[in-house]
Motif scaffolding. Sequence first.
Motif, PDB file in Angstrom:
ATOM      1  N   CYS A 121       3.040   8.443   2.216  1.00 51.41           N
ATOM      2  CA  CYS A 121       4.369   8.735   2.180  1.00 51.41           C
ATOM      3  C   CYS A 121       4.817   8.296   0.876  1.00 51.41           C
ATOM      4  O   CYS A 121       4.492   7.450  -0.003  1.00 51.41           O
ATOM      5  CB  CYS A 121       5.449   7.821   2.820  1.00 51.41           C
ATOM      6  N   THR A 125       8.106   2.443  -1.676  1.00 53.24           N
ATOM      7  CA  THR A 125       8.980   1.097  -1.831  1.00 53.24           C
ATOM      8  C   THR A 125       8.916   0.803  -3.382  1.00 53.24           C
ATOM      9  O   THR A 125       9.596  -0.012  -3.650  1.00 53.24           O
ATOM     10  CB  THR A 125       8.271  -0.108  -0.969  1.00 53.24           C
ATOM     11  N   PHE A 135       0.860  -1.166   0.025  1.00 54.06           N
ATOM     12  CA  PHE A 135       0.087  -0.017   0.071  1.00 54.06           C
ATOM     13  C   PHE A 135       0.953   1.365  -0.028  1.00 54.06           C
ATOM     14  O   PHE A 135       0.213   2.492   0.143  1.00 54.06           O
ATOM     15  CB  PHE A 135      -0.958   0.132   1.105  1.00 54.06           C
ATOM     16  N   SER A 153       9.645   8.218   4.425  1.00 51.07           N
ATOM     17  CA  SER A 153       9.988   6.979   3.480  1.00 51.07           C
ATOM     18  C   SER A 153      11.234   6.404   4.298  1.00 51.07           C
ATOM     19  O   SER A 153      12.028   6.869   4.761  1.00 51.07           O
ATOM     20  CB  SER A 153      10.355   7.334   2.140  1.00 51.07           C
ATOM     21  N   GLU A 165      12.544   2.456   6.242  1.00 48.41           N
ATOM     22  CA  GLU A 165      12.474   1.849   7.465  1.00 48.41           C
ATOM     23  C   GLU A 165      13.343   1.964   8.601  1.00 48.41           C
ATOM     24  O   GLU A 165      14.374   1.881   8.212  1.00 48.41           O
ATOM     25  CB  GLU A 165      12.322   0.017   7.312  1.00 48.41           C
TER      26      GLU A 165
HETATM   27  S1  SF4 Z   1       8.403   3.245   4.000  1.00 45.06           S
HETATM   28 FE1  SF4 Z   1       7.123   2.051   5.497  1.00 45.06          FE
HETATM   29  S2  SF4 Z   1       5.238   1.744   4.863  1.00 45.06           S
HETATM   30 FE2  SF4 Z   1       6.269   2.103   3.039  1.00 45.06          FE
HETATM   31  S3  SF4 Z   1       7.627   0.112   2.329  1.00 45.06           S
HETATM   32 FE3  SF4 Z   1       8.735   0.986   3.844  1.00 45.06          FE
HETATM   33  S4  SF4 Z   1       8.280  -0.007   5.951  1.00 45.06           S
HETATM   34 FE4  SF4 Z   1       6.428  -0.332   4.363  1.00 45.06          FE
END
Ligand code: SF4
Length: 357
Positions: free
Chosen positions: A342, A124, A120, A167, A169
């Motif tokens: 994001c 990414t 979603f 953006s 992790e």
């Molecule tokens: S930014 Fe956050 S929501 Fe987007 S892919 Fe990475 S971990 Fe998942």
Amino acid sequence: MTNKLIDILGLMPYEIEEGLLEMDEQAFRGKQVVNWLYKGVKDFDNMNNLPKTIRKKLREKYTIAKVDEIEKHQSDNSETTKYLCLLDDHNIIECVVMKYRYGNTLCLSTQVGCRMGCSFCESTKQGLVRNLTVGEMMGQVLLANTDISEDNESEKRGIRNIVLMGSGEPLDNYDNVMKFLRLVHHPDTLGISYRNITLSTCGLVPGMRKLAQEGLPITLAISLHGSNDEIRRKIMPVASAYKVNDIIEAGKYYFEKTGRRITFEYALMDHLNDGMDNAEELGVLLKGFPCHINVIPINEIQDGLYKRSTENRIETFTKTLESLGLQVTRRRELGEDIGGACGQLKRGYLDVPGNSF
Ligand code: SF4
């Protein structure tokens, strides 16, 4: 061959003082440099209480991370401002300032792109490009601080709260993020209280356990988005590595170590994870655990696979959780008109012909 310049914005104040001592200058010059940096000065030549000789030495040894505003979008009610920022290597990141009653909050990015693959999420789509440096994370805070104080005298207090939810992790860029947290908290820089900082993870269990041992009383927000492994696997590849039960156990460990309540983020997607049965399942999983659940009606992204839940389903889901004794907040939907999910704004920018870097 020229030596690689060190990003001074990624250094702790004591490291800057040591650097000045190594240049045969006095330590107090380091304090002056720190003062300038955290006032948002981005050029050694503008540090005008330093002799020219010192400015020259600084230029020869250091650089200041480039995080330059290229676009700024304000929501209709002026409560949310999203910045698109250009980095030294022409990558683009974004950060968002949200105005709350209790002060300005900055949502910042920790990576260019992200490799977690949540289906979603727009950030990414291009995978992970690279980790942000400590200085590039700090650069986002300084950019926002400078802009806020220029904008309105009464808002001089600048950024009070930081959420690592842009953006990237954060736990996938662990060492840089830890240093950034210690730096932004340092009394000689911005002195932001750890209690005013929230780190959001998609559920990297080893990183969560490691973070629990750091002794930083920050809030940990876990993006759960599903009440069982099957739902999570549909939307978050990371769910194949870490099970819901393990994530909740790691959350409990974090609470034991830090005394900080965990926040669970739950983005509602129509008929995917927003049923009453999902709320009940969550109720069983979290029974008796002092935590908080943020229910977030999803922003539909371009080419998005998921639909936003209806108001009816959002309300039923929330009420069911409450009836099971859980603390629930429906997150204020900020910035939908400026590309709230994001990565969305950056993509919008890059989609315009001629707007490439
Ligand atoms: S930014 Fe956050 S929501 Fe987007 S892919 Fe990475 S971990 Fe998942």
